[in-house]
Write an enzyme that holds these catalytic residues in place. Structure first.
Site, PDB file in Angstrom:
ATOM      1  N   GLY A 265       0.766  -1.243   0.000  1.00 51.07           N
ATOM      2  CA  GLY A 265       0.000   0.000   0.000  1.00 51.07           C
ATOM      3  C   GLY A 265       0.794   1.288   0.000  1.00 51.07           C
ATOM      4  N   PRO A 300       4.501  -5.176  -0.629  1.00 57.56           N
ATOM      5  CA  PRO A 300       4.251  -4.019  -1.492  1.00 57.56           C
ATOM      6  C   PRO A 300       4.344  -4.388  -2.968  1.00 57.56           C
ATOM      7  CG  PRO A 300       6.390  -3.852  -0.375  1.00 57.56           C
ATOM      8  CD  PRO A 300       5.883  -5.228  -0.164  1.00 57.56           C
ATOM      9  N   GLY A 301       3.581  -3.691  -3.762  1.00 55.23           N
ATOM     10  CA  GLY A 301       3.684  -3.814  -5.205  1.00 55.23           C
ATOM     11  C   GLY A 301       4.108  -2.482  -5.790  1.00 55.23           C
ATOM     12  N   CYS A 368     -12.691   2.725 -28.842  1.00 53.19           N
ATOM     13  CA  CYS A 368     -13.991   3.338 -29.120  1.00 53.19           C
ATOM     14  C   CYS A 368     -14.781   3.595 -27.850  1.00 53.19           C
ATOM     15  CB  CYS A 368     -14.780   2.442 -30.059  1.00 53.19           C
ATOM     16  SG  CYS A 368     -13.975   2.347 -31.631  1.00 53.19           S
ATOM     17  N   GLU A 369     -14.261   4.421 -26.999  1.00 55.22           N
ATOM     18  CA  GLU A 369     -14.955   4.850 -25.775  1.00 55.22           C
ATOM     19  C   GLU A 369     -14.524   6.283 -25.514  1.00 55.22           C
ATOM     20  OE1 GLU A 369     -16.244   2.723 -22.866  1.00 55.22           O
ATOM     21  OE2 GLU A 369     -15.892   0.757 -23.760  1.00 55.22           O
ATOM     22  N   TYR A 397       0.426  -1.971 -11.989  1.00 56.46           N
ATOM     23  CA  TYR A 397      -0.970  -1.957 -12.444  1.00 56.46           C
ATOM     24  C   TYR A 397      -1.084  -1.352 -13.838  1.00 56.46           C
ATOM     25  CZ  TYR A 397      -1.214  -2.910  -7.511  1.00 56.46           C
ATOM     26  OH  TYR A 397      -0.982  -3.461  -6.260  1.00 56.46           O
TER      27      TYR A 397
HETATM   28  N1  LLP Z   1      -1.376  -7.210  -0.695  1.00 56.55           N
HETATM   29  C1  LLP Z   1      -2.684  -7.357  -0.972  1.00 56.55           C
HETATM   30  C2  LLP Z   1      -3.463  -8.370  -0.247  1.00 56.55           C
HETATM   31  C3  LLP Z   1      -3.289  -6.548  -1.955  1.00 56.55           C
HETATM   32  O1  LLP Z   1      -4.582  -6.693  -2.221  1.00 56.55           O
HETATM   33  C4  LLP Z   1      -2.512  -5.584  -2.634  1.00 56.55           C
HETATM   34  C5  LLP Z   1      -3.099  -4.735  -3.661  1.00 56.55           C
HETATM   35  C6  LLP Z   1      -1.138  -5.479  -2.316  1.00 56.55           C
HETATM   36  C7  LLP Z   1      -0.611  -6.311  -1.337  1.00 56.55           C
HETATM   37  C8  LLP Z   1      -0.219  -4.522  -3.000  1.00 56.55           C
HETATM   38  O2  LLP Z   1      -0.620  -3.202  -2.835  1.00 56.55           O
HETATM   39  P1  LLP Z   1       0.363  -2.014  -3.298  1.00 56.55           P
HETATM   40  O3  LLP Z   1       1.605  -2.082  -2.446  1.00 56.55           O
HETATM   41  O4  LLP Z   1       0.691  -2.207  -4.719  1.00 56.55           O
HETATM   42  O5  LLP Z   1      -0.415  -0.786  -3.042  1.00 56.55           O
HETATM   43  N2  LLP Z   1      -5.188  -1.473  -9.536  1.00 56.55           N
HETATM   44  C9  LLP Z   1      -5.052  -0.468  -8.494  1.00 56.55           C
HETATM   45  C10 LLP Z   1      -4.386  -1.017  -7.265  1.00 56.55           C
HETATM   46  C11 LLP Z   1      -5.076  -2.227  -6.670  1.00 56.55           C
HETATM   47  C12 LLP Z   1      -4.390  -2.784  -5.457  1.00 56.55           C
HETATM   48  C13 LLP Z   1      -4.987  -4.078  -5.056  1.00 56.55           C
HETATM   49  N3  LLP Z   1      -4.332  -4.741  -3.978  1.00 56.55           N
HETATM   50  C14 LLP Z   1      -4.328   0.733  -9.054  1.00 56.55           C
HETATM   51  O6  LLP Z   1      -4.007   0.740 -10.241  1.00 56.55           O
HETATM   52  O7  LLP Z   1      -4.125   1.716  -8.364  1.00 56.55           O
END
Ligand code: LLP
Length: 445
Positions: A265, A300-301, A368-369, A397
């Site tokens: 997050g 984290p992602g 086309c949107e 993402y």
């Molecule tokens: N762990 C869990 C259980 C999650 O559901 C997520 C993200 C993460 C870790 C990683 O979160 P991060 O560190 O990347 O914030 N598509 C959206 C983001 C969706 C996140 C979903 N869950 C966007 O483009 O902003």
């Protein structure tokens, strides 16, 4: 090249947006003369050779972000599991594996990718709000290290599969700590009334049920309160609640907990946000987490890959309509859905700057949107057609959310490492989009 820059011209000299220097530093981007470099690679070379749209990732930036977080957490025993959903390209997963990261997955598909990228199964954490019996079975068969439960129903299913397969499983409980993180409502996941996690007041009972199952060992408590969070306080609230649960679970006689997974997050800079600094984060959170004596896990992602990726696109044409300047580019919402889905801001810069006067434009895609846009009311240097642009902050993402809507093959992907680069996923072919289909059904009955 035809000049398509006419529009609301500004006579002032080209001004660099004040936040752009910080964005460039985050991304490892540098303007040398007129050309944009990513790591040591001139991006227009990649655009010319691979074509556009193309995603490009910078391994150096990924490693640097990983190290920042790893160093910040060094005061406590910890593990970092990269959230595969943010970017599941094998070459990117391999960079993290080589750094010693684990993988946080949410599906059987992500599990197979993580295994294909070389992650040992014991370093994989299976989160995911709805896991099918087939996915649970595949995870047990592969020996996935931790499975995070989302409900009592899931416990029943997992327990039955473990009994049938005769294997022991390390289980975590994903807690919904009922804290509200300030972010886009679609990506806030820690408050009550939404589908994620086990409600706080049901956790101890579920922990006891896990404990009493002979094949399951309660190993972790976990939370993930949302994404693109810029403030430490919801984490502090959430971790405080987890800490209280750890005490109650221990008081109930369960001594098997090893990990406290505090989720992902961490927010990054897309424009002028102040991103969450890992050191400040650690100072706020670790003193609370440390009381449990458990290993702190983070998943984290975005923080690890978001700034490290770009989407390169090329201008196709321009229109002037209803008082607006529209620049059409070859990347659409199917390639990068974030602007259209979350109204997300992604900075856009030229690969080769031509020094033209700035105009205010909408940057729109070929889908086309009407909702197919990459930027609205954006001040950009006047653009010629056939000119390549970089969309910043596209490492997380981005490709993973791409679709083939409008019969559009998904982009190629390139990894840059220092002054080397390689195509790590070729552009999808149109043929592959309908491979396996038939126009002539052979009816079952
Ligand atoms: N762990 C869990 C259980 C999650 O559901 C997520 C993200 C993460 C870790 C990683 O979160 P991060 O560190 O990347 O914030 N598509 C959206 C983001 C969706 C996140 C979903 N869950 C966007 O483009 O902003």
């Amino acid at each position: 090249m035809t000049d398509v820059s006419a529009g609301r011209r500004r006579e002032a000299p080209v001004e660099v947006a004040p936040f752009r220097a910080a964005l460039f530093a985050d991304a490892g981007l540098e303007r040398r003369g007129v050309s944009l470099y990513f790591g040591g690679v001139r991006l227009s070379e990649i655009a010319a050779i691979v074509g556009t749209p193309v995603y490009v990732y910078n391994a150096g930036v990924i490693r640097a972000q990983y190290k920042r977080l790893d160093d910040a957490l060094s005061a406590v025993p910890h593990k970092i599991c990269f959230a595969v959903k943010a970017n599941s390209t094998l070459a990117v997963l391999r960079v993290f594996r080589d750094l010693g990261a684990g993988a946080d997955i949410v599906s059987g598909g992500e599990m197979q990718r993580a295994l294909a990228a070389g992650y040992p199964a014991e370093r994989i954490v299976f989160s995911g709000v709805g896991k099918s019996p087939a996915e649970l079975e595949a995870a047990l068969a592969a020996g996935v290290g931790h499975i995070h439960l989302e409900s009592a129903d899931e416990l029943e299913k997992l327990g039955a599969i473990a009994d049938r397969m005769g294997c022991t499983v390390a289980v975590g409980i994903r807690v919904n700590p009922d804290v509200t993180a300030e972010t886009h409502p679609y990506i806030a996941t820690g408050q009550g009334g939404i589908k994620f996690g086990v409600p706080f007041d049901q956790v101890v009972d579920l922990a006891l049920a896990v404990h009493h199952h002979k094949r399951l060992r309660l190993d972790s408590l976990a939370m993930h309160i949302g994404s693109q969070i810029l403030d430490t306080s919801p984490y502090a609230q959430g971790v405080t609640k987890l800490t209280a649960l750890v005490q109650r679970i221990r008081a109930a006689g369960i001594e098997t907990l090893r990990n406290l997974d505090i989720g992902g997050g961490l927010g990054i800079r897309y424009k002028d946000e102040v991103p969450l600094d890992p050191i400040r984060f650690a100072e706020a959170i670790l003193p609370i987490a440390r009381e449990t004596g458990l290993t702190v896990v983070m998943e984290p992602g975005r923080f690890l890959v978001g700034s490290a990726g770009l989407l390169l696109t090329t201008t196709l044409s321009r229109k002037h309509s209803g008082g607006k300047e529209l620049v059409l580019v070859d990347a659409g919402m199917n390639d990068l859905v974030r602007p259209s889905h979350y109204m997300a801001y992604h900075d856009i810069v030229e690969l080769e700057s031509a020094g033209r006067a700035e105009t205010v434009v909408d940057v729109v895609g070929p889908v086309c949107e009407t909702g197919d846009f990459l930027a609205r009311d954006r001040t950009l240097p006047g653009l010629a057609h056939g000119e390549a642009l970089a969309v910043l902050g596209a490492g997380a993402y981005g490709f993973v959310m791409a679709s083939t809507y409008n019969g559009r093959p998904r982009p190629a992907e390139v990894l840059v490492d220092g002054d080397r680069w390689a195509i790590v996923r070729p552009r999808e072919t149109v043929e592959s989009l309908f491979a396996g289909e038939t126009a002539e059904p052979s009816w079952e009955r």
